[in-house]
Design an enzyme around this catalytic site. Structure first.
Site, PDB file in Angstrom:
ATOM      1  N   LYS A  13     -83.165  -1.713 -11.023  1.00  0.00           N
ATOM      2  CA  LYS A  13     -83.721  -3.076 -10.968  1.00  0.00           C
ATOM      3  C   LYS A  13     -83.016  -4.004 -11.966  1.00  0.00           C
ATOM      4  O   LYS A  13     -82.603  -5.100 -11.615  1.00  0.00           O
ATOM      5  CB  LYS A  13     -85.233  -3.055 -11.280  1.00  0.00           C
ATOM      6  CG  LYS A  13     -86.048  -2.126 -10.404  1.00  0.00           C
ATOM      7  CD  LYS A  13     -87.516  -2.144 -10.778  1.00  0.00           C
ATOM      8  CE  LYS A  13     -87.849  -1.664 -12.166  1.00  0.00           C
ATOM      9  NZ  LYS A  13     -87.586  -0.236 -12.442  1.00  0.00           N
ATOM     10  N   ARG A  85     -96.895  -4.636 -12.489  1.00  0.00           N
ATOM     11  CA  ARG A  85     -96.866  -3.169 -12.440  1.00  0.00           C
ATOM     12  C   ARG A  85     -98.239  -2.590 -12.141  1.00  0.00           C
ATOM     13  O   ARG A  85     -98.385  -1.376 -12.067  1.00  0.00           O
ATOM     14  CB  ARG A  85     -96.412  -2.640 -13.791  1.00  0.00           C
ATOM     15  CG  ARG A  85     -94.964  -2.220 -13.835  1.00  0.00           C
ATOM     16  CD  ARG A  85     -94.665  -1.963 -15.290  1.00  0.00           C
ATOM     17  NE  ARG A  85     -93.655  -0.979 -15.486  1.00  0.00           N
ATOM     18  CZ  ARG A  85     -92.412  -1.275 -15.845  1.00  0.00           C
ATOM     19  NH1 ARG A  85     -92.027  -2.511 -15.977  1.00  0.00           N
ATOM     20  NH2 ARG A  85     -91.562  -0.303 -16.067  1.00  0.00           N
ATOM     21  N   ARG A 124     -77.932   6.798 -19.121  1.00  0.00           N
ATOM     22  CA  ARG A 124     -77.892   5.339 -19.320  1.00  0.00           C
ATOM     23  C   ARG A 124     -77.530   4.987 -20.764  1.00  0.00           C
ATOM     24  O   ARG A 124     -77.994   5.592 -21.700  1.00  0.00           O
ATOM     25  CB  ARG A 124     -79.256   4.731 -18.999  1.00  0.00           C
ATOM     26  CG  ARG A 124     -79.316   3.251 -19.401  1.00  0.00           C
ATOM     27  CD  ARG A 124     -80.430   2.509 -18.771  1.00  0.00           C
ATOM     28  NE  ARG A 124     -81.738   3.002 -19.135  1.00  0.00           N
ATOM     29  CZ  ARG A 124     -82.865   2.514 -18.630  1.00  0.00           C
ATOM     30  NH1 ARG A 124     -82.825   1.543 -17.734  1.00  0.00           N
ATOM     31  NH2 ARG A 124     -84.019   2.995 -18.996  1.00  0.00           N
ATOM     32  N   ARG A 157     -81.710   4.460 -24.973  1.00  0.00           N
ATOM     33  CA  ARG A 157     -83.058   3.955 -25.210  1.00  0.00           C
ATOM     34  C   ARG A 157     -83.987   5.087 -25.633  1.00  0.00           C
ATOM     35  O   ARG A 157     -83.889   6.183 -25.115  1.00  0.00           O
ATOM     36  CB  ARG A 157     -83.593   3.310 -23.916  1.00  0.00           C
ATOM     37  CG  ARG A 157     -83.606   1.807 -23.972  1.00  0.00           C
ATOM     38  CD  ARG A 157     -83.877   1.184 -22.651  1.00  0.00           C
ATOM     39  NE  ARG A 157     -85.154   1.527 -22.046  1.00  0.00           N
ATOM     40  CZ  ARG A 157     -85.602   1.024 -20.901  1.00  0.00           C
ATOM     41  NH1 ARG A 157     -84.870   0.140 -20.264  1.00  0.00           N
ATOM     42  NH2 ARG A 157     -86.758   1.371 -20.397  1.00  0.00           N
ATOM     43  N   ARG A 168     -93.062   8.393 -17.471  1.00  0.00           N
ATOM     44  CA  ARG A 168     -92.935   7.044 -16.897  1.00  0.00           C
ATOM     45  C   ARG A 168     -92.977   7.106 -15.371  1.00  0.00           C
ATOM     46  O   ARG A 168     -93.554   6.243 -14.719  1.00  0.00           O
ATOM     47  CB  ARG A 168     -91.626   6.382 -17.370  1.00  0.00           C
ATOM     48  CG  ARG A 168     -91.713   5.882 -18.802  1.00  0.00           C
ATOM     49  CD  ARG A 168     -90.350   5.648 -19.415  1.00  0.00           C
ATOM     50  NE  ARG A 168     -89.570   4.658 -18.728  1.00  0.00           N
ATOM     51  CZ  ARG A 168     -88.250   4.553 -18.826  1.00  0.00           C
ATOM     52  NH1 ARG A 168     -87.566   5.386 -19.590  1.00  0.00           N
ATOM     53  NH2 ARG A 168     -87.617   3.619 -18.162  1.00  0.00           N
TER      54      ARG A 168
HETATM   55  P1  AP5 Z   1     -81.291   0.279 -14.595  1.00  0.00           P
HETATM   56  O1  AP5 Z   1     -80.751  -0.896 -13.873  1.00  0.00           O
HETATM   57  O2  AP5 Z   1     -81.341   0.217 -16.093  1.00  0.00           O
HETATM   58  O3  AP5 Z   1     -82.723   0.699 -13.967  1.00  0.00           O
HETATM   59  P2  AP5 Z   1     -84.136  -0.004 -14.078  1.00  0.00           P
HETATM   60  O4  AP5 Z   1     -84.789   0.139 -12.740  1.00  0.00           O
HETATM   61  O5  AP5 Z   1     -84.014  -1.379 -14.648  1.00  0.00           O
HETATM   62  O6  AP5 Z   1     -84.822   1.012 -15.094  1.00  0.00           O
HETATM   63  P3  AP5 Z   1     -85.764   0.777 -16.342  1.00  0.00           P
HETATM   64  O7  AP5 Z   1     -85.873   2.156 -16.978  1.00  0.00           O
HETATM   65  O8  AP5 Z   1     -85.287  -0.305 -17.269  1.00  0.00           O
HETATM   66  O9  AP5 Z   1     -87.061   0.376 -15.674  1.00  0.00           O
HETATM   67  P4  AP5 Z   1     -88.457   0.585 -16.131  1.00  0.00           P
HETATM   68  O10 AP5 Z   1     -89.165  -0.187 -15.123  1.00  0.00           O
HETATM   69  O11 AP5 Z   1     -88.921   1.971 -16.322  1.00  0.00           O
HETATM   70  O12 AP5 Z   1     -88.430   0.092 -17.659  1.00  0.00           O
HETATM   71  P5  AP5 Z   1     -88.706  -1.324 -18.314  1.00  0.00           P
HETATM   72  O13 AP5 Z   1     -87.614  -1.603 -19.250  1.00  0.00           O
HETATM   73  O14 AP5 Z   1     -89.074  -2.329 -17.283  1.00  0.00           O
HETATM   74  O15 AP5 Z   1     -80.431   1.575 -14.144  1.00  0.00           O
HETATM   75  C1  AP5 Z   1     -80.648   2.843 -14.719  1.00  0.00           C
HETATM   76  C2  AP5 Z   1     -79.310   3.592 -14.911  1.00  0.00           C
HETATM   77  O16 AP5 Z   1     -78.749   3.881 -13.627  1.00  0.00           O
HETATM   78  C3  AP5 Z   1     -78.244   2.784 -15.653  1.00  0.00           C
HETATM   79  O17 AP5 Z   1     -77.499   3.665 -16.455  1.00  0.00           O
HETATM   80  C4  AP5 Z   1     -77.355   2.177 -14.543  1.00  0.00           C
HETATM   81  O18 AP5 Z   1     -76.018   1.967 -14.971  1.00  0.00           O
HETATM   82  C5  AP5 Z   1     -77.447   3.272 -13.468  1.00  0.00           C
HETATM   83  N1  AP5 Z   1     -77.415   2.753 -12.100  1.00  0.00           N
HETATM   84  C6  AP5 Z   1     -78.051   1.644 -11.611  1.00  0.00           C
HETATM   85  N2  AP5 Z   1     -77.837   1.516 -10.283  1.00  0.00           N
HETATM   86  C7  AP5 Z   1     -77.045   2.581  -9.919  1.00  0.00           C
HETATM   87  C8  AP5 Z   1     -76.498   3.021  -8.679  1.00  0.00           C
HETATM   88  N3  AP5 Z   1     -76.706   2.352  -7.536  1.00  0.00           N
HETATM   89  N4  AP5 Z   1     -75.759   4.160  -8.674  1.00  0.00           N
HETATM   90  C9  AP5 Z   1     -75.538   4.871  -9.836  1.00  0.00           C
HETATM   91  N5  AP5 Z   1     -76.049   4.491 -11.032  1.00  0.00           N
HETATM   92  C10 AP5 Z   1     -76.782   3.368 -11.086  1.00  0.00           C
HETATM   93  O19 AP5 Z   1     -90.062  -1.013 -19.109  1.00  0.00           O
HETATM   94  C11 AP5 Z   1     -90.067  -0.213 -20.274  1.00  0.00           C
HETATM   95  C12 AP5 Z   1     -91.501  -0.057 -20.777  1.00  0.00           C
HETATM   96  O20 AP5 Z   1     -92.071  -1.339 -21.090  1.00  0.00           O
HETATM   97  C13 AP5 Z   1     -92.495   0.556 -19.772  1.00  0.00           C
HETATM   98  O21 AP5 Z   1     -92.461   1.974 -19.774  1.00  0.00           O
HETATM   99  C14 AP5 Z   1     -93.833  -0.009 -20.266  1.00  0.00           C
HETATM  100  O22 AP5 Z   1     -94.286   0.702 -21.408  1.00  0.00           O
HETATM  101  C15 AP5 Z   1     -93.447  -1.411 -20.724  1.00  0.00           C
HETATM  102  N6  AP5 Z   1     -93.633  -2.426 -19.658  1.00  0.00           N
HETATM  103  C16 AP5 Z   1     -92.653  -3.205 -19.095  1.00  0.00           C
HETATM  104  N7  AP5 Z   1     -93.187  -4.020 -18.162  1.00  0.00           N
HETATM  105  C17 AP5 Z   1     -94.520  -3.769 -18.133  1.00  0.00           C
HETATM  106  C18 AP5 Z   1     -95.598  -4.277 -17.361  1.00  0.00           C
HETATM  107  N8  AP5 Z   1     -95.422  -5.228 -16.418  1.00  0.00           N
HETATM  108  N9  AP5 Z   1     -96.840  -3.776 -17.591  1.00  0.00           N
HETATM  109  C19 AP5 Z   1     -97.060  -2.834 -18.533  1.00  0.00           C
HETATM  110  N10 AP5 Z   1     -96.078  -2.301 -19.290  1.00  0.00           N
HETATM  111  C20 AP5 Z   1     -94.803  -2.763 -19.101  1.00  0.00           C
END
Ligand code: AP5
Length: 213
Positions: A13, A85, A124, A157, A168
């Site tokens: 994403k 979420r 990552r 991270r 997660r």
């Molecule tokens: P990446 O693009 O980083 O994936 P992502 O979907 O953004 O993953 P996140 O781990 O950041 O999402 P998340 O939703 O768990 O965490 P967030 O930061 O929002 O890609 C991942 C890897 O794959 C990278 O290395 C990339 O290079 C590679 N890749 C990408 N596409 C590829 C492809 N097609 N082929 C091969 N490789 C590829 O949230 C973190 C924490 O914050 C949560 O756990 C929670 O505690 C809190 N939080 C955030 N938002 C909320 C909310 N709305 N409500 C409550 N808590 C929240």
């Protein structure tokens, strides 16, 4: 255009939102990036969010809804990456948009099985300076450990350790997956296979957003 990116951790994403926001002139709002910045700066929000994030659990709805209310642009389109979420967050978003005479145009669901999630997140690398995202195998930086864009150091991270990733993913299944049905019911959800290459996912995403499917 107002778009939500929905999908399990590591489904791409953030990577896609960063590229696409530049291409389409949309503001990228990543709640994960905003929370990590708050933790780094030691703000009140950061202090309250930190322990939930470290455990791989969701930060309480009330904090997240207040955060979105604060950062939502008054003008122009945006991509919401990581919000909503929970069903409560989705209902709050509808209310907020309605108040400003707007509505959500599209929800894109990034589909990826758990095994691939772990592979993606264990490799990552994230830039400490600008937040750019790399992968040791699938999207390596030109120079090892250094960001191509700003030259800062790349780090893993804290919540990308395998046990936290599995937690997660479980939290996603239990608390976020119900949004799939929620948005199907609103008739604005499109799924895409996030297991394909970066280029193929980008191509498909542009198709979905420009032509509607
Ligand atoms: P990446 O693009 O980083 O994936 P992502 O979907 O953004 O993953 P996140 O781990 O950041 O999402 P998340 O939703 O768990 O965490 P967030 O930061 O929002 O890609 C991942 C890897 O794959 C990278 O290395 C990339 O290079 C590679 N890749 C990408 N596409 C590829 C492809 N097609 N082929 C091969 N490789 C590829 O949230 C973190 C924490 O914050 C949560 O756990 C929670 O505690 C809190 N939080 C955030 N938002 C909320 C909310 N709305 N409500 C409550 N808590 C929240």
């Amino acid at each position: 255009m107002i778009v939500v990116f929905l999908g399990p951790p590591g489904s791409g994403k953030g990577t896609q939102a960063k590229g696409l926001s530049r291409q389409l002139g949309l503001v990228h709002i990543s709640t994960g990036d905003l929370l990590r910045e708050a933790v780094r700066k030691g703000t009140e929000l950061g202090k309250r969010a930190r322990e939930y994030m470290e455990r791989g659990e969701l930060v309480p709805d009330s904090l997240m809804i207040a955060l979105i209310e604060e950062v939502m642009p008054q003008e122009g389109g945006f991509i919401l990456d990581g919000f909503p979420r929970t069903v409560m967050q989705a209902l709050a978003l509808e209310e907020m948009l309605k108040k400003h005479g707007k509505e959500l145009d599209k929800v894109v669901l990034f589909e990826l099985p758990e095994g691939v999630v772990v592979d993606r997140l264990s490799g990552r690398l994230t830039c400490q300076g600008c937040g750019a995202v790399y992968h040791v195998k699938y999207n390596p930086p030109k120079e090892e450990g250094i960001c191509d864009l700003c030259g800062s150091k790349l780090v893993q991270r804290e919540d990308d350790k395998e046990e936290v990733v599995r937690r997660r993913y479980k939290v996603y299944k239990e608390q976020t997956q119900p949004l799939v049905e929620f948005y199907r019911g609103r008739n604005i959800l499109t799924s895409l296979d996030a297991g394909q290459s970066l280029e193929e996912v980008s191509r498909r995403l542009l198709e979905v957003l420009k032509n509607g499917g």
